[in-house]
Design an enzyme around this catalytic site. Structure first.
Site, PDB file in Angstrom:
ATOM      1  N   GLY A  43     102.532  -5.759  -2.477  1.00 33.08           N
ATOM      2  CA  GLY A  43     100.350  -5.620  -1.616  1.00 33.08           C
ATOM      3  C   GLY A  43      99.962  -6.064  -2.788  1.00 33.08           C
ATOM      4  O   GLY A  43      99.891  -6.337  -4.122  1.00 33.08           O
ATOM      5  N   CYS A  44      98.791  -6.255  -2.691  1.00 34.74           N
ATOM      6  CA  CYS A  44      97.582  -6.536  -3.619  1.00 34.74           C
ATOM      7  C   CYS A  44      96.939  -5.487  -4.326  1.00 34.74           C
ATOM      8  O   CYS A  44      96.972  -5.950  -5.569  1.00 34.74           O
ATOM      9  CB  CYS A  44      96.794  -7.350  -2.595  1.00 34.74           C
ATOM     10  SG  CYS A  44      95.380  -8.019  -3.404  1.00 34.74           S
ATOM     11  N   GLN A  45      97.428  -4.514  -3.609  1.00 33.67           N
ATOM     12  CA  GLN A  45      96.526  -3.070  -4.753  1.00 33.67           C
ATOM     13  C   GLN A  45      97.700  -2.236  -5.123  1.00 33.67           C
ATOM     14  O   GLN A  45      97.806  -1.828  -5.812  1.00 33.67           O
ATOM     15  CB  GLN A  45      95.400  -2.298  -4.125  1.00 33.67           C
ATOM     16  CG  GLN A  45      93.965  -3.343  -3.435  1.00 33.67           C
ATOM     17  CD  GLN A  45      93.035  -2.577  -2.759  1.00 33.67           C
ATOM     18  OE1 GLN A  45      92.800  -0.913  -3.389  1.00 33.67           O
ATOM     19  NE2 GLN A  45      92.216  -3.517  -2.956  1.00 33.67           N
TER      20      GLN A  45
END
Lengths: 134, 406
Positions: free
Chosen positions: A51-53
């Protein structure tokens, strides 16, 4: 054995006893802490959903007609959400998991974490669960 | 004008909102800033009274819209202390501005073996456009390292400079760490080798006094939405002699002087770089944001924000579990931190239940995070409408984070 739909109903009921957002979050975090950590040997790229985070690792265990998953994340909150998804999918017929409907996450009031704008890898995880079940 | 934060807050309608039943505490200003009423009114007034396509029509509305649009160019010229308004090119934002320079300037002046220098703390938007053009041209991307405090190592920068250096592209203030880079000295050194310097002013323009002539910057980029203006507008300042020798970036209407199927001659500066109908309404509203900032005064803003940063730094340092990331001597009001055994995303999720908006993650600076050995940070970034009481709420929120997640 309970079906996916029965397990979903059970979760919706469990959450209905929680009065506010804080209690819901506390419950999710608790579930996250309880979900067993994956050994380092499983945290490799082939199981990784970026995921992005936060990162999710998802390992399928495919039997003849059913499927189960083990999963982990570096975010406890995401881990809690993962445990909900795994709870309704484990040892379930592959056909049911392949068309897993995640509306129950919305019904328990955590739907915003499954919206496509959330960059936590959960949407990709659900997609991957379905692919493994096909 | 004396600085009155409570009066200022009334000009930003969004700040009086409740989030999850709590007063909104907006600490994500490095991502985007909120807009004062004058900016919001300008947007609606534009569409209600003077909407028309600019630069082409001879009717009254077109002339009014054009005049208003050009007033923003003039305002930015003054805001940056540029020599002339024709050196201000409107873009979609900083990403667009950097791509313009990389494509247009880099496309012509970079040759095989040439070098472009950036720093470790660059935003992806000041990395990827250079990677693309370097790859295309066979040029090499060099990176200035940083020290543990999150400051560039100046001696290493000097060592990287050579006759091969054609472009230095560097951020004025880091979005992830807050570090203010010594831009004037960086430019001075680069010019000794004949390199041009592009400065990414995304974070700096809202906090610091910018004087492109004093800096001797060849290019300076800013984004409206980080400057209390609307999204989708940015500006690129360039030295006139450099802009004049650069080829157009995109083709279309507005940027031409004369078009035949055999050959097109291009419009003069700045229109050569402004193809197509621009974002007229938002550009016009940007002037209101600049006027708002100027009315409060950059000095007053800087002083107050420095106090907020000091207070937040002190408060966060009191937590055993908190480690500050980015402790440069010169910083804009950005407080990045990590917490022992707690993922940044989980910090953000819990703070959101208290109505506190911070940013978590890699802040589009993955190489920087890799250098620091972090997956990301939690970042509270302050604007002049934030208060000390809000920082107290953040510390309260962090206590909740620790209670729920440890």
């Amino acid at each position: 054995m309970q079906t996916t739909e029965e397990l979903k109903a059970e979760l919706i009921e469990n959450f209905s006893f929680l009065e506010d957002l804080d209690q819901k979050y506390e419950y999710v975090i608790e579930l996250g802490k309880k979900l067993p950590m994956l050994d380092a040997q499983f945290k490799k790229d082939e199981f990784k959903i970026k995921g992005c985070q936060s990162t999710v690792w998802l390992i399928p265990e495919v039997a003849e007609t059913t499927i189960s998953f083990r999963a982990d994340s570096d975010s406890v909150f995401v881990k809690g959400l993962i445990s909900l998804l795994i709870y309704v999918s484990n040892n379930q017929p592959k056909d049911d998991v392949a068309k897993l409907n995640t509306d129950f996450i919305h019904q328990i009031g955590l739907g915003n974490y499954l919206s496509p704008t959330r960059s936590n890898g959960l949407v990709a995880m659900v997609k991957q669960m379905k692919l493994y079940a096909q | 004008m004396s600085f009155d934060v409570h009066k200022i807050r009334k000009d930003f309608p969004i700040l009086s909102q409740k989030i999850n039943g709590k007063d909104l505490v907006y600490f994500d200003n490095a991502a985007t800033t909120q807009k004062p009423q004058s900016v919001i009114d300008s947007l609606s007034s534009y569409y209600q009274t003077i909407n028309a396509n600019i630069h082409r029509g001879i009717h009254t509305l077109a002339e009014k819209a054009t005049a208003e649009y050009e007033l923003t160019r003039e305002a930015i010229k003054n805001f940056l202390n540029a020599e002339s308004a024709e050196q201000i090119i409107f873009t979609k934002g900083i990403t667009d501005s950097i791509n313009l320079v990389a494509r247009s300037y880099g496309g012509v002046y970079l040759k095989t073996g040439d070098e472009v220098i950036i720093s470790t703390m660059e935003h992806h938007s000041n990395i990827v456009p250079w990677q693309l053009i370097c790859e295309e041209k066979g040029a090499i991307l060099r990176v200035i390292p940083i020290n543990e405090s999150g400051e560039i190592i100046f001696e290493d920068y000097e060592k990287l400079l050579s006759e091969k250096t054609k472009i230095v592209a560097i951020v004025h203030a880091s979005n992830a760490l807050g570090t203010i880079n010594p831009i004037k000295e960086i430019i001075k050194k680069a010019h000794r080798f004949g390199a041009v310097v592009l400065v990414d002013g995304a974070q700096a323009a809202s906090h610091l006094e910018i004087d492109v002539q004093d800096l001797d910057a060849d290019f300076y980029c800013l984004s409206s939405h980080k400057l209390y203006g609307p999204t989708g507008v940015g500006a690129l300042y360039g030295k006139k002699s450099i802009l004049e020798k650069m080829p157009p970036y995109q083709g279309g209407g507005e940027m031409i002087s004369e078009v035949t199927f055999e050959k097109t001659t291009y419009n003069e500066l700045p229109y050569k770089f402004e193809a197509g109908t621009p974002n007229i309404a938002d550009t016009i509203a940007l002037r209101k944001a600049i006027e708002y900032i100027q009315q409060i005064g950059k000095q007053a803003i800087a002083t107050y924000e420095a106090q907020l940063l000091d207070y937040a730094t002190k408060k966060l340092s009191e937590f055993e579990q908190v480690q500050l990331v980015g402790t440069a001597k010169e910083k804009v009001s950005v407080c990045s931190f990590v917490m022992h055994n707690i993922h940044p995303q989980d910090i953000g999720i819990i703070l959101d239940t208290e109505g506190i908006a911070i940013r978590t993650g890699h802040h589009c600076t993955q190489p920087l995070m890799n250098r620091l050995g972090l997956v990301g940070t939690a970042r509270a970034s302050f604007a002049f409408y934030n208060t000390f009481e809000e920082i107290d709420k953040l510390t309260f929120g962090l206590k909740k984070v620790i209670k729920m997640l440890s």
